[in-house]
Design an enzyme around this catalytic site. Structure first.
Site, PDB file in Angstrom:
ATOM      1  N   SER A  44      18.623   6.093 -20.579  1.00  0.00           N
ATOM      2  CA  SER A  44      17.663   7.190 -20.695  1.00  0.00           C
ATOM      3  C   SER A  44      17.939   8.347 -19.745  1.00  0.00           C
ATOM      4  O   SER A  44      17.429   9.446 -19.948  1.00  0.00           O
ATOM      5  CB  SER A  44      16.237   6.681 -20.461  1.00  0.00           C
ATOM      6  OG  SER A  44      16.050   6.294 -19.108  1.00  0.00           O
ATOM      7  N   LYS A 105      12.869   8.258 -13.846  1.00  0.00           N
ATOM      8  CA  LYS A 105      12.906   9.488 -14.642  1.00  0.00           C
ATOM      9  C   LYS A 105      12.944  10.682 -13.695  1.00  0.00           C
ATOM     10  O   LYS A 105      12.847  10.550 -12.484  1.00  0.00           O
ATOM     11  CB  LYS A 105      11.662   9.595 -15.542  1.00  0.00           C
ATOM     12  CG  LYS A 105      11.418   8.411 -16.476  1.00  0.00           C
ATOM     13  CD  LYS A 105      12.445   8.284 -17.573  1.00  0.00           C
ATOM     14  CE  LYS A 105      12.143   7.066 -18.445  1.00  0.00           C
ATOM     15  NZ  LYS A 105      13.218   6.818 -19.442  1.00  0.00           N
TER      16      LYS A 105
END
Length: 254
Positions: A44, A105
């Site tokens: 990701s 993230k």
């Protein structure tokens, strides 16, 4: 003679136990207050972070919550010596929907910000984020397709309002979250996104991640200290000569 020998043996065993206990306590202090190692299990954050990267996360960057402590006992709420992450920081946090799971993230939205995706372009407070096309990314399967292998995908250089720049990948035109409603970040929360925009479950998915409370922050990603090719196992040291990504050792995470 035997009595003296036994005394020395008992003394040696006791000293060994004390050394082990001291080493464990030092390791616990370092892990809780200074640095904790994490590894990257998904794509990701490609191409910034790759599957198989091992990195150090600074625990002191944003202060401490009960999630900073091993096993996360609910000893207190909120943060001690807390400070807010800057826009663009890469952060490890506990998933709000399942606080036993760690996610990593990039911080995109701060409290009060309005975040939206329009035709794959990121908008912050109704202003498009500067974006420049780069050469295609060529690497281990970035889009989550079965079968693996090497793929080529579009790559962009994105620059946030505070000047932080990084690369993003664009696996598909008109992806599932390339067009969204406006997300208004609540007070005390942050909006997180993966750099691999079409292959990241992040704050755009309110039912799965959503807005991340400040209390859930673990720390800031600082440096890659080890990296091994996707699909390989770090413990298989006999494969290191060709499986290890030597060029990623001690790489600063930005």
């Amino acid at each position: 003679m035997s009595v003296t020998s036994g005394t020395k043996t008992e003394s040696g065993v006791g000293e060994t136990i004390r050394v082990v206990i001291h080493a464990l306590l030092i390791a616990l202090v370092i892990r809780t207050f200074l640095f904790q190692p994490f590894n990257i299990p998904s794509g990701s954050m490609k191409a910034t972070l790759l599957v198989g990267d091992y990195l150090f996360v600074s625990k002191y960057s944003y202060g401490y919550s009960h999630y900073s402590i091993p096993f996360s006992p609910p000893l207190f709420s909120g943060r001690i010596w807390g400070s807010d992450p800057a826009r663009g920081d890469i952060v490890v946090f506990r998933l709000p929907k399942d606080d036993s799971t760690d996610y990593i993230k990039r911080v995109i939205g701060l409290p009060g910000d309005r975040i939206q995706m329009r035709d794959g372009l990121l908008y912050i407070n109704d202003t498009p984020v500067e974006r420049q096309r780069m050469s295609e990314y060529v690497g281990e399967e970035p889009c989550g397709s079965e079968g693996g292998g090497i793929s080529r995908v579009k790559r962009w250089k994105e620059t946030l309002p505070n000047g932080v720049s990084y690369e993003t990948l664009d696996c598909a035109d008109n992806g599932y979250v390339d067009n969204t409603n406006v997300y208004t970040v609540p007070s005390g929360h942050f909006f997180m996104m993966g750099d691999n925009r079409d292959n990241s479950t992040d704050s755009r998915f309110l039912g799965q991640v959503g807005y991340v409370p400040k209390e859930n922050l673990i720390g800031r990603a600082q440096m890659i200290f080890f990296s091994i090719a996707e699909g390989e196992h770090a413990w298989m040291f006999w494969r290191w000569p060709w499986a290890v990504r030597w060029n990623r050792f001690f790489k600063i995470v930005r």
